[in-house]
Motif scaffolding. Structure first.
Motif, short mmCIF file in Angstrom:
data_model
loop_
_atom_site.label_atom_id
_atom_site.label_comp_id
_atom_site.label_asym_id
_atom_site.label_seq_id
_atom_site.Cartn_x
_atom_site.Cartn_y
_atom_site.Cartn_z
N ASP A 3 19.77 6.65 0.74
CA ASP A 3 21.07 7.26 1.04
C ASP A 3 21.33 6.97 2.53
O ASP A 3 20.66 7.52 3.40
N ARG A 4 22.30 6.10 2.78
CA ARG A 4 22.52 5.65 4.16
C ARG A 4 22.96 6.79 5.08
O ARG A 4 22.61 6.80 6.27
N ALA A 5 23.69 7.75 4.52
CA ALA A 5 24.11 8.89 5.35
C ALA A 5 22.89 9.67 5.85
O ALA A 5 22.82 10.05 7.03
N SER A 23 28.63 -3.04 12.65
CA SER A 23 29.59 -3.94 12.02
C SER A 23 30.81 -3.11 11.62
O SER A 23 30.92 -1.93 11.96
N LEU A 24 31.73 -3.75 10.89
CA LEU A 24 33.01 -3.08 10.60
C LEU A 24 33.00 -2.27 9.32
O LEU A 24 33.96 -1.58 9.01
N GLY A 25 31.90 -2.35 8.55
CA GLY A 25 31.90 -1.77 7.20
C GLY A 25 31.63 -0.28 7.20
O GLY A 25 31.71 0.41 8.23
N ASN A 26 31.30 0.23 6.02
CA ASN A 26 31.14 1.67 5.86
C ASN A 26 29.97 2.24 6.65
O ASN A 26 29.92 3.44 6.90
N GLU A 27 29.01 1.39 7.05
CA GLU A 27 27.87 1.92 7.81
C GLU A 27 28.31 2.60 9.09
O GLU A 27 27.69 3.54 9.55
N LYS A 28 29.42 2.13 9.65
CA LYS A 28 29.86 2.73 10.92
C LYS A 28 30.33 4.17 10.70
O LYS A 28 30.19 5.02 11.58
N TRP A 44 35.81 -2.91 14.95
CA TRP A 44 36.96 -2.74 14.07
C TRP A 44 37.36 -4.14 13.58
O TRP A 44 37.78 -4.95 14.40
N ASN A 45 37.21 -4.42 12.31
CA ASN A 45 37.76 -5.63 11.67
C ASN A 45 37.10 -6.96 12.04
O ASN A 45 37.40 -7.97 11.44
N SER A 46 36.21 -6.97 13.03
CA SER A 46 35.55 -8.22 13.40
C SER A 46 34.32 -8.41 12.52
O SER A 46 33.21 -8.03 12.89
N MET A 47 34.55 -9.00 11.37
CA MET A 47 33.48 -9.07 10.38
C MET A 47 32.46 -10.14 10.73
O MET A 47 32.81 -11.26 11.06
N GLY A 48 31.19 -9.77 10.68
CA GLY A 48 30.11 -10.75 10.83
C GLY A 48 29.55 -10.86 12.24
O GLY A 48 28.52 -11.49 12.45
N ASP A 72 25.48 -6.19 4.50
CA ASP A 72 25.10 -7.45 3.86
C ASP A 72 26.26 -8.45 3.86
O ASP A 72 26.08 -9.62 4.20
N GLY A 73 27.48 -7.96 3.52
CA GLY A 73 28.61 -8.88 3.49
C GLY A 73 28.88 -9.46 4.87
O GLY A 73 29.16 -10.66 5.02
N SER A 74 28.77 -8.63 5.88
CA SER A 74 29.00 -9.09 7.25
C SER A 74 27.96 -10.12 7.67
O SER A 74 28.30 -11.19 8.20
N LEU A 75 26.70 -9.81 7.43
CA LEU A 75 25.66 -10.75 7.87
C LEU A 75 25.77 -12.08 7.12
O LEU A 75 25.53 -13.14 7.70
N LEU A 76 26.18 -12.01 5.85
CA LEU A 76 26.32 -13.26 5.09
C LEU A 76 27.36 -14.19 5.72
O LEU A 76 27.33 -15.40 5.51
N MET A 77 28.30 -13.62 6.51
CA MET A 77 29.29 -14.46 7.19
C MET A 77 28.73 -15.12 8.43
O MET A 77 29.40 -15.98 9.03
N ASN A 78 27.57 -14.68 8.89
CA ASN A 78 27.05 -15.15 10.18
C ASN A 78 25.53 -15.35 10.10
O ASN A 78 24.80 -14.91 10.98
N ASP A 99 22.11 -3.04 2.81
CA ASP A 99 22.42 -3.94 1.69
C ASP A 99 22.82 -3.10 0.47
O ASP A 99 21.96 -2.55 -0.22
N ASN A 100 24.14 -3.04 0.25
CA ASN A 100 24.65 -2.35 -0.96
C ASN A 100 25.11 -3.39 -2.00
O ASN A 100 25.78 -3.05 -2.95
N ARG A 101 24.79 -4.66 -1.71
CA ARG A 101 25.10 -5.77 -2.60
C ARG A 101 26.61 -5.88 -2.89
O ARG A 101 27.02 -6.42 -3.91
N SER A 102 27.40 -5.37 -1.96
CA SER A 102 28.86 -5.44 -2.19
C SER A 102 29.64 -5.37 -0.88
O SER A 102 29.10 -4.99 0.16
N TYR A 103 30.91 -5.77 -1.00
CA TYR A 103 31.88 -5.56 0.07
C TYR A 103 32.54 -4.22 -0.24
O TYR A 103 33.63 -4.16 -0.81
N ALA A 104 31.85 -3.14 0.10
CA ALA A 104 32.28 -1.81 -0.35
C ALA A 104 33.66 -1.46 0.18
O ALA A 104 34.51 -0.93 -0.54
N MET A 105 33.88 -1.77 1.45
CA MET A 105 35.11 -1.30 2.09
C MET A 105 36.37 -1.91 1.48
O MET A 105 37.43 -1.32 1.52
N THR A 106 36.23 -3.09 0.91
CA THR A 106 37.42 -3.73 0.34
C THR A 106 37.45 -3.63 -1.18
O THR A 106 38.15 -4.39 -1.84
N GLY A 107 36.66 -2.73 -1.74
CA GLY A 107 36.79 -2.50 -3.18
C GLY A 107 35.54 -2.78 -4.00
O GLY A 107 35.59 -2.72 -5.23
#
Ligand SMILES: Cc1ncc(C[n+]2csc(CCOP(=O)(O)OP(=O)(O)O)c2C)c(N)n1
Length: 188
Positions: A3-5, A23-28, A44-48, A72-78, A99-107
């Motif tokens: 549980d990341r929280a 990164s810009l995702g839900n972890e923040k 904010w919005n600067s992915m990767g 995970d999605g962010s690191l995969l970009m860089n 690593d939630n194996r998804s781009y959670a923030m965008t759906g």
């Protein structure tokens, strides 16, 4: 699955004078909800780019311990940043990847780690000297405790279960920049 929280609360409770780059995702949001820690640079919005910002900061400021809070999605970009980090070998860098194996923030679209890609194996192959994969909160705590005292660069691959996050609560990008620079004694 972590549980990341809960893990974020543990990490924030352990911080003293480290700096954090998210990164810009839900972890923040989980990190912010765990408590106000002004030595945090929230992207904010600067992915990767969190890993590259963290590397630059760790190299420019060897007096600071730098924690990168990545997705995970962010690191995969860089992925190239992994090889550069391993090459420069900043002992003061801790790279935590959620690593939630998804781009959670965008759906919740699946990332490559939902299929064949193993980020810990990539980090090891890139040449990080300290690589751990953690799947339980106890493993996370133990590894975080070690990483906070033992030289890195560390790569901590955290397998997590995505849960709804409490969004919001973050300052504006400009305010984040200014308060972070103030906190680390950098000139504007
Ligand atoms: C270059 C770029 N592409 C796409 C986006 C849109 N976007 C914002 S967050 C996000 C998902 C981030 O995934 P991850 O880093 O795994 O974090 P999570 O959302 O799972 O917490 C995407 C695709 C963006 N901001 N920038």
């Amino acid at each position: 699955m972590i549980d990341r929280a809960e893990a974020s609360k543990y990490l924030v409770s352990k911080l003293t004078d480290e700096v954090v780059v998210t990164s810009l995702g839900n972890e923040k949001y989980d990190l912010r909800a765990a408590g106000e820690y002004v030595r945090t640079f929230y992207n904010w919005n600067s992915m990767g780019i969190a890993s590259s910002i963290g590397l630059g900061l760790a190299m420019a400021r060897p007096d600071l311990k730098v924690i990168v809070y990545d997705g995970d999605g962010s690191l995969l970009m860089n992925l190239g940043s992994l090889a550069t980090i391993a090459l420069r070998e900043p002992k003061n860098l801790i790279h935590i990847v959620w690593d939630n194996r998804s781009y959670a923030m965008t759906g919740g679209q699946p990332t490559a780690t939902a299929y064949h890609t193993d980020l810990a194996a990539i980090a090891k192959g890139a040449g990080y000297p300290k690589v751990e994969r953690v799947e339980t909160i106890a493993e996370f705590r133990n590894t975080a405790d070690r990483a906070l005292v033992e030289p890195g660069p560390w790569f901590i691959h955290c397998l997590m279960e995505e849960k709804p996050v409490a969004g919001g609560g973050l300052p504006s990008p400009t305010a984040i920049k200014h308060r972070f620079m103030d906190a680390i004694g950098a000139h504007h």
